[in-house]
Design a protein around this motif. Structure first.
Motif, PDB file in Angstrom:
ATOM      1  N   UNK A   3       0.817  -1.221   0.000  1.00  0.00           N
ATOM      2  CA  UNK A   3       0.000   0.000   0.000  1.00  0.00           C
ATOM      3  C   UNK A   3       0.852   1.272   0.000  1.00  0.00           C
ATOM      4  N   UNK A   4       0.513   2.184  -0.888  1.00  0.00           N
ATOM      5  CA  UNK A   4       1.083   3.533  -0.916  1.00  0.00           C
ATOM      6  C   UNK A   4      -0.109   4.483  -0.823  1.00  0.00           C
ATOM      7  N   UNK A   5      -0.295   5.090   0.335  1.00  0.00           N
ATOM      8  CA  UNK A   5      -1.531   5.831   0.551  1.00  0.00           C
ATOM      9  C   UNK A   5      -2.697   4.861   0.495  1.00  0.00           C
ATOM     10  N   UNK A   6      -3.697   5.162  -0.323  1.00  0.00           N
ATOM     11  CA  UNK A   6      -4.870   4.292  -0.398  1.00  0.00           C
ATOM     12  C   UNK A   6      -4.870   3.412  -1.649  1.00  0.00           C
ATOM     13  N   UNK A  32      -0.587   0.514  -8.736  1.00  0.00           N
ATOM     14  CA  UNK A  32      -1.435   1.573  -9.289  1.00  0.00           C
ATOM     15  C   UNK A  32      -0.587   2.711  -9.848  1.00  0.00           C
ATOM     16  N   UNK A  33       0.401   3.146  -9.082  1.00  0.00           N
ATOM     17  CA  UNK A  33       1.248   4.267  -9.506  1.00  0.00           C
ATOM     18  C   UNK A  33       2.107   3.871 -10.707  1.00  0.00           C
ATOM     19  N   UNK A  93       5.252   9.303  -3.913  1.00  0.00           N
ATOM     20  CA  UNK A  93       4.315   8.926  -4.975  1.00  0.00           C
ATOM     21  C   UNK A  93       2.940   9.532  -4.767  1.00  0.00           C
ATOM     22  N   UNK A  94       2.495   9.646  -3.533  1.00  0.00           N
ATOM     23  CA  UNK A  94       1.191  10.278  -3.311  1.00  0.00           C
ATOM     24  C   UNK A  94       1.265  11.775  -3.613  1.00  0.00           C
ATOM     25  N   UNK A  95       2.379  12.426  -3.300  1.00  0.00           N
ATOM     26  CA  UNK A  95       2.542  13.850  -3.602  1.00  0.00           C
ATOM     27  C   UNK A  95       2.578  14.075  -5.095  1.00  0.00           C
TER      28      UNK A  95
END
Length: 236
Positions: free
Chosen positions: A29-32, A37-38, A229-231
């Motif tokens: 998981x990276x964030x949600x 996904x990324x 990655x979320x940023x």
């Protein structure tokens, strides 16, 4: 430009298990969202329209997520019947690639390479296989790579402390015909059986890209990816 890609996502992820248990690395998981996904969003932005996921360990988690998630590109799956190594995973997935030319991407690294420019470079060199290389400072976690003045790879160096150097960023560009011409075994390490011997044959080129790179294979960099990655997604 080449529009097909194999993502190697079948590894056991043993170094990451202290931070992510009971998941394949690409589903960390990276964030949600999972890391995958990324990676798929990046491939889509770069013009890839068909990705083959080469799966093994806990493959059902990856397939279930892909089938229940709206994704911007076509996904195919191949599942290793047993661990085949990085090279075996590539060759097992190769028949699912429709054309000849393809990218190969490690499923636990994110390297923001301009794939169109990489493709142009590969075509100009005429090499059997090109690697995307990341310049790095003060490192000992990765081996380093030497190029000649025509960007052909002349040496892979073992892991040791380097003040500066080029590392393998985990993105390759090659062709099915070239890989099939090598008469490879069913189980093998891509690095040991393909990359290292092909240096001597002069068949490898290195494309340098000093862009964002992260490998989530160890807990420290996995935690760093949580922010990075979320940023980046928020900006896009």
């Amino acid at each position: 430009m080449t529009r097909e890609c194999i993502v190697l996502a079948g590894g056991l992820g043993t170094r990451l298990r202290s931070a992510v248990a009971n998941k394949p690395k690409c589903m960390a998981p990276i964030g949600d969202q999972p890391f995958l996904y990324y990676l798929l969003q990046y491939l889509h932005r770069q013009g890839i329209d068909h990705t083959v996921l080469s799966l093994g360990y806990l493959s059902e988690q990856v397939i279930s997520w892909c089938e229940s998630t709206p994704l911007p590109l076509r996904i195919s799956f191949t599942v290793e019947p047993e661990p085949l190594g990085t090279g075996g995973g590539i060759m097992h997935a190769l028949p699912a690639v429709a054309g000849n030319d393809l990218f190969i991407v490690n499923g636990d690294t994110f390297f923001d390479v301009d794939l169109t420019a990489f493709c142009t470079f590969h075509q100009q060199t005429g090499s059997g296989l090109s690697l995307a290389l990341k310049p790095m400072q003060q490192f000992d976690r990765y081996g380093s790579i030497d190029l000649d003045n025509t960007h052909h790879i002349i040496a892979f160096r073992e892991k040791q402390f380097c003040e500066s150097g080029l590392i393998n960023g985990g993105i390759y560009l090659t062709g099915k015909n070239w890989l099939n011409s090598l008469s490879l075994p069913e189980k093998f390490s891509f690095e040991k059986v393909v990359l290292e011997p092909q240096v001597t044959a002069g068949a490898l080129s290195g494309y340098i890209s000093d862009t964002y790179f992260i490998d989530i294979g160890i807990p420290e960099d996995y935690q760093k990816a949580q922010h990075d990655l979320t940023a980046n997604t928020a900006k896009n």
